[in-house]
Design a protein around this motif. Sequence first.
Motif, short mmCIF file in Angstrom:
data_model
loop_
_atom_site.label_atom_id
_atom_site.label_comp_id
_atom_site.label_asym_id
_atom_site.label_seq_id
_atom_site.Cartn_x
_atom_site.Cartn_y
_atom_site.Cartn_z
N GLY A 133 50.19 -3.17 66.46
CA GLY A 133 50.02 -4.60 66.61
C GLY A 133 48.61 -5.07 66.32
O GLY A 133 48.41 -6.20 65.84
N SER A 134 47.64 -4.22 66.59
CA SER A 134 46.24 -4.60 66.35
C SER A 134 45.81 -4.32 64.91
O SER A 134 44.68 -4.67 64.53
N ARG A 135 46.66 -3.70 64.13
CA ARG A 135 46.34 -3.38 62.74
C ARG A 135 47.27 -4.13 61.78
O ARG A 135 47.46 -3.71 60.64
N LEU A 136 47.83 -5.23 62.24
CA LEU A 136 48.77 -5.99 61.44
C LEU A 136 48.15 -6.51 60.14
O LEU A 136 48.81 -6.46 59.08
N PRO A 137 46.90 -7.00 60.12
CA PRO A 137 46.32 -7.44 58.84
C PRO A 137 46.27 -6.33 57.79
O PRO A 137 46.56 -6.56 56.62
N LEU A 138 45.90 -5.12 58.22
CA LEU A 138 45.87 -3.99 57.29
C LEU A 138 47.27 -3.69 56.76
O LEU A 138 47.46 -3.44 55.56
N ILE A 139 48.26 -3.70 57.66
CA ILE A 139 49.65 -3.40 57.27
C ILE A 139 50.13 -4.42 56.25
O ILE A 139 50.71 -4.08 55.21
N LYS A 140 49.87 -5.69 56.52
CA LYS A 140 50.32 -6.75 55.61
C LYS A 140 49.63 -6.62 54.25
O LYS A 140 50.28 -6.73 53.20
N ASN A 158 52.52 -8.24 44.74
CA ASN A 158 53.72 -9.06 44.65
C ASN A 158 53.31 -10.51 44.43
O ASN A 158 52.71 -11.14 45.31
N PRO A 159 53.64 -11.10 43.28
CA PRO A 159 53.16 -12.46 42.97
C PRO A 159 53.83 -13.53 43.82
O PRO A 159 53.34 -14.67 43.87
N ARG A 160 54.93 -13.20 44.50
CA ARG A 160 55.62 -14.19 45.33
C ARG A 160 54.96 -14.37 46.70
O ARG A 160 55.27 -15.32 47.40
N ILE A 161 54.10 -13.43 47.08
CA ILE A 161 53.41 -13.52 48.37
C ILE A 161 51.97 -13.93 48.07
O ILE A 161 51.17 -13.13 47.58
N LEU A 162 51.64 -15.16 48.38
CA LEU A 162 50.37 -15.73 47.97
C LEU A 162 49.18 -15.11 48.68
O LEU A 162 48.07 -15.07 48.14
N ILE A 190 55.13 -12.89 57.23
CA ILE A 190 55.59 -12.87 58.61
C ILE A 190 56.41 -11.60 58.81
O ILE A 190 56.61 -10.82 57.88
N LYS A 191 56.88 -11.38 60.03
CA LYS A 191 57.52 -10.11 60.36
C LYS A 191 58.75 -9.82 59.51
O LYS A 191 59.12 -8.67 59.33
N HIS A 199 57.10 -9.73 70.82
CA HIS A 199 57.58 -9.61 69.45
C HIS A 199 56.47 -9.82 68.42
O HIS A 199 56.65 -9.48 67.26
N SER A 200 55.33 -10.37 68.87
CA SER A 200 54.20 -10.43 67.97
C SER A 200 53.68 -9.04 67.64
O SER A 200 53.02 -8.84 66.62
N LYS A 201 53.95 -8.08 68.51
CA LYS A 201 53.54 -6.69 68.26
C LYS A 201 54.63 -5.91 67.52
O LYS A 201 54.33 -5.14 66.61
N THR A 202 55.88 -6.11 67.91
CA THR A 202 56.96 -5.39 67.23
C THR A 202 57.16 -5.89 65.80
O THR A 202 57.81 -5.24 65.00
N GLY A 203 56.58 -7.04 65.48
CA GLY A 203 56.65 -7.53 64.10
C GLY A 203 56.07 -6.55 63.11
O GLY A 203 56.51 -6.48 61.96
N ALA A 204 55.07 -5.78 63.52
CA ALA A 204 54.50 -4.77 62.64
C ALA A 204 55.52 -3.70 62.30
O ALA A 204 55.59 -3.21 61.16
N VAL A 205 56.36 -3.34 63.28
CA VAL A 205 57.41 -2.35 63.05
C VAL A 205 58.45 -2.92 62.09
O VAL A 205 58.92 -2.24 61.17
N GLU A 206 58.83 -4.18 62.32
CA GLU A 206 59.85 -4.79 61.47
C GLU A 206 59.40 -4.87 60.02
O GLU A 206 60.17 -4.58 59.10
N LEU A 207 58.14 -5.23 59.80
CA LEU A 207 57.61 -5.27 58.44
C LEU A 207 57.69 -3.89 57.78
O LEU A 207 58.07 -3.77 56.61
N CYS A 208 57.32 -2.87 58.52
CA CYS A 208 57.37 -1.51 57.97
C CYS A 208 58.81 -1.09 57.67
O CYS A 208 59.08 -0.47 56.63
N LEU A 209 59.74 -1.44 58.54
CA LEU A 209 61.14 -1.12 58.29
C LEU A 209 61.65 -1.82 57.03
O LEU A 209 62.41 -1.25 56.25
#
Length: 347
Positions: A60-67, A74-78, A84-85, A158-168
């Motif tokens: 959860g504390s490394r979400l910027p790096l993960i994103k 990917n040109p669709r993600i500005l 988001i998650k 869920h602000s923390k589990t969002g990192a897991v969802e993005l990875c999934l």
Amino acid sequence: MKIAFVGKGGSGKTTLSSLFVRHLAAQRVPVTAVDADINQHLGVALGLSEDEAAALPAMGSRLPLIKDYLRGDNPRILSSETMIKTTPPGTGSRLLRLTEDNPVFDACARVVRLGRGADGGAGGPGVAGGEGGDDEGELRLLVTGPFTQDDLGVACYHSKTGAVELCLNHLVDGRGEFLVVDMTAGSDSFASGMFTRFDMTFLVAEPTRKGVSVYRQYREYARDFGVALRVVGNKVQGPEDEAFLRDQVGEDLLVTFGHSDWVRALERGAPRPFAALEEDGRRALRTLHEAADGAYERRDWRRYTQQMVHFHLKNAASWGNDRTGADLAAQVDPGFQLGERRFETTA
């Protein structure tokens, strides 16, 4: 294979997920474990000390790096700020493989070597759990991280589990390799689309009315999404307990666990070698392994991708567009389908 363990608080969900992870590691199956529960106990259940578990890096504390990594070009993600998650991958996104190294795992994961004693320093690569010199295999462990003082009153878990969802959403996994997630307790898992991200969901239920209440909720919510759900009875003390569960959940009951001196010793902080686990428990773990492996035959990457997009569009319209100031529906790449080939497009 992506496997989730769910259940009400106190059902033994974390204990059974840790046993399953140990079983896979002992079989030399590549396994990555994720603690996505608000009560972060999986590391300790895998034999880490409290200090070692507390030192694990929080996703959860490394979400910027993960994103930033997953976005790729990917040109669709500005920007990573507009992810988001639920943001799905598309052409140009970076995907994750369980058997490969990548910056996300480098930053967030630590290796737990079971049964070897500490040899890598608390919190660092080579963190070890268990006592004695027996080699019981190893696993990669990630944690969402606990609530902090800064989170209280201003954030939901869920602000923390969002990192897991993005990875999934960006994970390409194959047969014979496992991601095992210890999910948050109760029906909180349905606060996002993450409950559809798994090949098999094991719901841990005690033989009580309260124990099966979460099963009824899960079955109702998951019914329309093709979620593979099997019940694992826990704290079953005899035929009456098993009969009660069978009556309540029917054919969804896969296997049961009873009393274990091995588990009780672990809970007292005196872990024993995994080979000393009672045969009933080892047999039950083999049943879980077979059921999880069998789910591979029913995997449908097309439906998986469609569900990913469904929940992204739903979250975008509900709150994502307002929060990011962007049209997040434009992030969906209509020609992209996640699959075991890194990029698989459809006409």
